[in-house]
Motif scaffolding. Structure first.
Motif, PDB file in Angstrom:
ATOM      1  N   ALA A 175       0.822  -1.078   0.138  1.00 49.13           N
ATOM      2  CA  ALA A 175      -0.207   0.027   0.051  1.00 49.13           C
ATOM      3  C   ALA A 175       0.953   1.245  -0.039  1.00 49.13           C
ATOM      4  O   ALA A 175       0.577   2.256  -0.747  1.00 49.13           O
ATOM      5  CB  ALA A 175      -0.928  -0.036   1.271  1.00 49.13           C
ATOM      6  N   ARG A 179       0.831   4.128  -2.912  1.00 49.42           N
ATOM      7  CA  ARG A 179       0.509   5.447  -2.506  1.00 49.42           C
ATOM      8  C   ARG A 179       1.552   6.452  -2.925  1.00 49.42           C
ATOM      9  O   ARG A 179       1.187   7.651  -3.554  1.00 49.42           O
ATOM     10  CB  ARG A 179       0.384   5.737  -0.975  1.00 49.42           C
ATOM     11  CG  ARG A 179      -1.300   5.499  -0.497  1.00 49.42           C
ATOM     12  CD  ARG A 179      -1.354   6.095   0.879  1.00 49.42           C
ATOM     13  NE  ARG A 179      -0.437   5.320   1.778  1.00 49.42           N
ATOM     14  CZ  ARG A 179      -0.778   4.021   2.507  1.00 49.42           C
ATOM     15  NH1 ARG A 179      -2.262   3.728   2.285  1.00 49.42           N
ATOM     16  NH2 ARG A 179      -0.191   3.525   3.333  1.00 49.42           N
ATOM     17  N   ALA A 235      -5.783   1.663  -0.846  1.00 49.98           N
ATOM     18  CA  ALA A 235      -4.796   2.683  -0.376  1.00 49.98           C
ATOM     19  C   ALA A 235      -4.827   3.691  -1.358  1.00 49.98           C
ATOM     20  O   ALA A 235      -4.521   4.874  -1.100  1.00 49.98           O
ATOM     21  CB  ALA A 235      -3.630   1.950  -0.500  1.00 49.98           C
TER      22      ALA A 235
END
Lengths: 305, 242
Positions: A175, A179, A235
């Protein structure tokens, strides 16, 4: 009549089925077998700035429900891909294609992406920062959020087409990396690449692969793909292309429920050259079985309620 | 290439670990000796590529050595069993390039495709001269089949237990204009060194797909990289970089 279409960064796909890079060459082997225009699109063989032979052989080993490969990004280099492969592909495939790009430095990625971005046939760039089979670059960019962001920024600075960052499953926090790519401007995330693995030959007591290690793909990795697509969907707000061991229409539905907007099919093409066509043909019946009228509506469905 | 269902007609051992299987089905995609088929096996992910030793309109014969799980499972197949097969794979031997007198050299598990080649050479009005190399007497197979074609056939064994003692290169005749060979890499290298003429060699490599998609079995040649499964397995002596 069920609706198979999905939209990937503003480009409409007739269906979400995409042969994965490295399992479909530049398309024409398969075009001899069936009309590949039935596919949503396909992701062509990972292309680098310079031509590459790849790793020494053997590069392939059997695994339980899958295979290990250590091809090592064999490709003719971006200049030949543009001069020779794309014109040949144009004759057999009439939809936008996904350009898969690898590199060994941030500059490499930017250089190759900038050239392919100008090609009319290219609809999306899929930037592979997750190849486990090269000894510099490759996966090292996909295992740190900072390096992943750096490649994303460099590619976005020189391209206009949607950029999908292809991530490695060989990380502890997928995640965070997804991101970082989103924050750096990525238009989407595609995952998973292969899982780093190894087999030994009991007779010689040595690794089966000349490269010692290789990437595991095939049905063995499917649950890992479902988990990571699920985590990345939570995410980020950009679309996710899911892949990893997909071999049936039900697998496609499962990855889409986990959060995939489109689904790539890799290893299955190597044992059944008609795998993508067969999965596509089986999709409407599988959708009806599970009460799905429109594929777009189920994307990320596992996260709701 | 064609994908289809094939039926096992016959499956029998030729030696302690080499078996011959005859399959019926659509063999229309086999066009040259030296091509292979790729068989899907239950419980194993990758297909197993096996060269075709002989074929006609309805059947194809393959010969395989038991070396692992896949080939061990194949030895258990009974007549009537249906198999998922990709047929007519690879670029086989080009008979038109062969000289009037052409050496047909097979080593061990490399012997089978040379039988189909010998037949094709005879059909083209040429004279194949066969040299079949094995380690020892117990491993010899197909010698009588070559002789039954009327082909002059020499057999070599490394331990001297049958035929000429030594390697296939110890049995080279004086007069020939071309050679074709299939066998272990050291044998192919030795043959290329020993034979001054042009020739074609069938290479072996671990394959992923068998039809040119995965780049798993590439080899470097004078003309760039080639895929053993699609551009090969038969390549010309002149293009191979050892």
């Amino acid at each position: 009549m069920v609706d198979l279409h999905v939209t990937l960064s503003g480009v409409r796909l007739d269906n979400p089925i995409i042969p994965a890079s490295g399992t479909f060459g530049y398309g024409y082997e398969f075009a001899e077998l069936y009309d590949i225009n039935c596919l949503g699109t396909f992701s062509f063989k990972g292309t680098t700035r310079a031509p590459r032979f790849g790793n020494p052989t053997p590069r392939i080993a059997e695994a339980p429900s899958g295979l290990l490969n250590a091809v090592g990004l064999q490709n003719p280099g971006v200049d030949k891909v543009i001069a020779q492969e794309l014109p040949k592909l144009k004759e057999v495939f009439h939809k936008p294609v996904m350009a898969n790009v690898s590199g060994f430095s941030v500059e490499d990625y930017a250089y190759t992406c900038a050239l392919l971005d100008k090609e009319e046939q290219v609809g999306w760039l899929e930037v592979n920062i997750s190849c486990p089979n090269v000894h510099s670059g490759g996966m090292s960019f996909g295992t740190s959020p900072q390096a992943a962001a750096e490649v994303t920024r460099a590619v976005k600075a020189v391209t206009k087409k949607p950029v999908y960052m292809k991530l490695s499953p060989n990380v502890t926090d997928i995640a965070a990396i997804a991101r970082a790519c989103e924050d750096a401007g990525a238009d989407g995330i595609s995952l998973i690449n292969t899982l780093l693995g190894m087999r030994l030959d009991l007779r010689s007591r040595r690794p089966l692969l000349a490269n010692t290690t290789g990437g595991l793909s095939g049905p063995a990795v499917f649950p890992v793909a479902v988990r990571m697509v699920y985590q990345v969907y939570e995410a980020v707000d950009i679309p996710v292309i899911g892949m990893g061991g997909v071999s049936t229409a039900e697998d496609v539905l499962e990855l889409m429920l986990a959060g995939a907007t489109a689904v790539e099919v890799g290893a299955a093409n190597l044992v059944n050259p008609f795998a993508c066509r067969d999965i596509l043909a089986a999709l409407p019946e599988a959708m009806e079985k599970y009460g799905i009228n429109s594929l777009s509506e189920i994307i990320g469905g596992a996260h709701h309620g | 290439m064609k994908q289809g269902r094939y039926t096992v007609e016959e499956n029998r051992p030729l030696t302690a670990d080499v078996w011959e299987m005859r399959l019926s089905g659509d063999t229309g995609s086999i066009t040259r000796p030296g091509q292979f088929i790729n068989i899907a096996l239950e419980g194993l992910f990758l297909r197993r590529p096996i060269s075709v030793s002989d074929w006609d309109g309805e059947t194809a014969t393959i010969v395989y050595k038991i070396v692992g799980k896949g080939t061990a499972a194949m030895a258990g197949f009974r007549p009537g069993k249906r198999l998922d097969v990709l047929c007519g794979l690879g670029n086989g031997f080009e008979v038109a390039k062969c000289a009037e007198r052409t050496l047909v050299i097979g080593g061990g598990a490399g012997v089978p495709p040379m039988y189909g080649l010998a037949k094709a050479l005879l059909a083209a009005g040429k004279t194949p001269l066969a040299i079949l190399g094995f380690n020892r007497r117990e491993e010899i197979f197909y010698e009588e089949k070559f002789r039954a074609l009327g082909v002059e056939t020499a057999v070599t064994t490394v331990d001297g237990s049958c035929g000429i003692r030594g390697f296939v290169t110890d049995a080279l005749p004086e007069r020939y204009g071309y050679f074709c060979a299939c066998g272990p890499l050291p044998m192919l290298k030795a043959v290329c060194r020993a034979c001054p003429t042009s020739g074609q060699l069938s290479l072996e490599e671990r394959m992923g797909c068998g039809f040119g998609a995965c780049m798993g079995c590439s080899c470097e040649t004078k003309y760039g990289s080639k895929r053993v499964c699609k551009d090969g397995p038969v390549l010309e002596k002149e293009e191979i970089l050892w």
